[in-house]
Design an enzyme around this catalytic site. Structure first.
Site, mmCIF file in Angstrom:
data_model
loop_
_atom_site.group_PDB
_atom_site.id
_atom_site.type_symbol
_atom_site.label_atom_id
_atom_site.label_comp_id
_atom_site.label_asym_id
_atom_site.label_seq_id
_atom_site.Cartn_x
_atom_site.Cartn_y
_atom_site.Cartn_z
ATOM 1 N N GLY A 1 86.040 -18.692 -62.025
ATOM 2 C CA GLY A 1 87.709 -17.790 -61.790
ATOM 3 C C GLY A 1 87.862 -16.938 -61.684
ATOM 4 N N GLY B 1 81.480 -23.960 -58.522
ATOM 5 C CA GLY B 1 80.191 -25.103 -57.747
ATOM 6 C C GLY B 1 79.283 -24.914 -57.147
ATOM 7 N N ASP C 1 78.051 -16.824 -65.397
ATOM 8 C CA ASP C 1 76.679 -17.032 -65.844
ATOM 9 C C ASP C 1 76.068 -18.363 -64.412
ATOM 10 O OD1 ASP C 1 75.516 -17.690 -67.748
ATOM 11 O OD2 ASP C 1 75.438 -20.097 -67.446
ATOM 12 N N ASP D 1 86.334 -13.832 -69.690
ATOM 13 C CA ASP D 1 85.534 -14.049 -71.269
ATOM 14 C C ASP D 1 84.145 -13.645 -72.252
ATOM 15 O OD1 ASP D 1 86.959 -16.061 -71.229
ATOM 16 O OD2 ASP D 1 85.512 -17.864 -70.964
ATOM 17 N N VAL E 1 96.894 -13.478 -67.589
ATOM 18 C CA VAL E 1 96.104 -12.792 -67.810
ATOM 19 C C VAL E 1 95.215 -12.520 -66.536
ATOM 20 C CG1 VAL E 1 94.312 -12.504 -69.822
ATOM 21 C CG2 VAL E 1 96.238 -13.210 -70.918
HETATM 22 O O1 F6P Z 1 86.242 -17.855 -66.063
HETATM 23 C C1 F6P Z 1 86.202 -18.063 -67.416
HETATM 24 C C2 F6P Z 1 87.217 -19.338 -67.362
HETATM 25 O O2 F6P Z 1 88.350 -18.324 -67.342
HETATM 26 C C3 F6P Z 1 87.258 -19.412 -68.965
HETATM 27 O O3 F6P Z 1 87.697 -18.459 -70.180
HETATM 28 C C4 F6P Z 1 87.947 -20.638 -68.556
HETATM 29 O O4 F6P Z 1 87.759 -21.755 -69.627
HETATM 30 C C5 F6P Z 1 87.878 -21.377 -67.818
HETATM 31 O O5 F6P Z 1 87.672 -19.885 -67.071
HETATM 32 C C6 F6P Z 1 89.264 -21.628 -67.034
HETATM 33 O O6 F6P Z 1 89.179 -21.721 -65.466
HETATM 34 P P1 F6P Z 1 89.221 -22.807 -64.325
HETATM 35 O O7 F6P Z 1 90.867 -23.676 -64.268
HETATM 36 O O8 F6P Z 1 89.459 -22.330 -63.207
HETATM 37 O O9 F6P Z 1 88.887 -23.775 -63.992
#
Ligand code: F6P
Length: 440
Positions: free
Chosen positions: A88, A155, A180, A210, A364
């Protein structure tokens, strides 16, 4: 609990080239000194640990200090680097890309830097994204924008295929910017490289809004995230206070760790309830959330609730859980659920309320880095470059106890960092909101 760690950083071999950096080896000449392999920093700086080491006659666990080494592993004239951004979005990714490119080019004279588009997909030639050539001119302005200049995806891809691609393109250093899953992925790439006896350094730069990467002080972009969230909370408070029994619910990201929600609530201390994944709470019952909210409305006639997306998942038992492409469980929507439950609770109680629901999650996450994060991103990038040039591998460049260090990827990915409900940090949040320790 086993608190022992292995902080030894693996390397590709003896660094046999002299660093082109014109640094010093003596103190007092006003020129920065090369960092030597014996420069270590104590990991657990508590007095208890110090006393334990003294009484056991043991050396404390130490971390490798990050920074430029006098001898480097790669010949700058020959070396090729690659950068990939995965997962993300997070504020500051472009600052890190820029910092890595500038560091490689200007400090070490690396001429070939490949940008890998759309995360690990870009390392699978079958998908056909191609590569982007990265030069200082191409990246000089990208820090002004949020998102990632290279594109991202979730992925993994077949590790063998990814290593084939790196080898086929003569890559010597791979910089992976991600959370992670990305870090585990790049570690697996590092292991495959080792099996093949190839000489490619893999480096992680921990990225997640996060802030759930274990052991490190903070991941980059996290501060910007709650910085961006805090005026939204201010305005949500205006909305709540502007109506009789006004309730604003702000949902923020935080899949399994509630750091953004908790920090944003501290940064804008008009929040009355913070609900995070780490806490178990009930809606019903005298001490449950709805009853406590009712009492708050009776006293103050408005309330602001900040809820992290991963909070309250215990309330959705029996629902099917699906996973995203990174293998993370996709949580049920606690924000909308709360809105509905609060609405029906007060309707049944015949108490008029006005509910405003605000979900700024992606706004955000896609914002450009604030100044402090920009500083952090550049410094992380430079440290990652120095470590990779020295031939270190399977490590992250990060900050621990406010110092830049290198830590093996395997150590920071053992578990996710979460808010300790007995910590002073969480207690501060409760002092600010005035909510009870338990909502059940
Ligand atoms: O990268 C972490 C994060 O922002 C989390 O807070 C959230 O659950 C997730 O990514 C959502 O990301 P996406 O909608 O891109 O899968």
């Amino acid at each position: 609990m086993d608190n022992t760690h292995s902080f030894h950083i693996e390397d590709l071999g003896k660094p046999k080239f002299k660093s082109p950096l014109q640094l010093s080896t003596v103190r007092g000449d006003n020129i920065f000194n090369f960092v030597s392999e014996s420069d270590k920093l104590v990991f657990d700086i508590s007095l208890d640990q110090y006393n334990k080491c003294l009484s056991d006659g043991e050396e404390p666990q130490c971390l490798e200090k990050a920074g430029p080494r006098q001898n480097i592993f790669f010949d700058p004239k020959e070396a090729t680097a690659a950068i990939v951004t995965c997962g993300g979005l997070c504020p500051g990714i472009n600052n890190v890309i820029r910092g890595v490119v500038m560091g490689l080019h200007y400090f070490y004279g690396i001429k070939r830097i490949i940008g890998i588009p759309y995360g690990y997909e870009g390392l699978n030639p079958e998908i056909g994204h191609g590569f982007v050539e990265l030069t200082p001119d191409k990246v000089k302005d990208i820090h002004q924008f949020g998102g990632t200049f290279l594109g991202s995806s979730r992925g993994g891809q077949d590790v063998g295929v990814m290593v084939d691609t790196l080898e086929a393109n003569g890559v010597n250093m791979l910089f992976a910017i991600g959370g992670d899953g990305t870090l585990k992925g790049v570690n697996a790439i590092g292991e495959e490289i080792e099996k093949r006896g190839a000489k490619i350094s893999v480096v992680g730069i921990p990225k997640t809004i996060d802030n759930d990467i274990d052991l490190i002080d903070e991941s980059f972009g996290f501060e910007t995230a709650f910085d961006v969230a805090s005026p939204i909370i201010r305005d949500a408070h205006n909305e709540a206070a502007g109506a009789y029994n006004g309730i604003s619910i702000v949902k923020l990201m935080g899949r399994d760790s509630g750091f953004i929600a908790a920090s944003a609530a501290l940064a804008m201390p008009v929040v009355n309830f913070v609900l995070i994944p780490e806490m178990d709470f009930q809606l019903e019952g005298e001490l449950g959330f709805l009853g406590v909210l009712q009492k708050r409305l009776k006293r103050k006639k408005h309330a602001v609730i900040v809820v992290a997306e991963g909070a309250g998942q215990q309330l959705f038992q029996g629902q099917e859980r699906i996973k995203d492409a990174s293998g993370n469980i996709k949580h049920a929507d606690i924000g909308l659920f709360l809105k509905e439950k609060i609405g029906s609770y007060f309707k049944d109680a015949n108490i008029p309320v006005t509910i405003k629901y605000i979900d700024p999650s992606y706004i955000v996450r896609s914002a450009p880095a604030n100044s402090r994060d920009s500083v952090y991103c550049s410094r992380l990038a430079y440290h990652a470059v120095h470590g990779a040039m020295a031939g270190k591998t399977k490590f992250v460049a990060c900050k621990v106890n406010n110092k830049f260090v290198y830590i093996p990827i395997s150590e920071v990915t053992k578990k996710r960092k979460k808010i300790n409900l007995e910590s002073e940090f969480w207690f501060s949040v409760l002092q600010s909101t005035g909510q009870p320790f338990l909502l059940k």
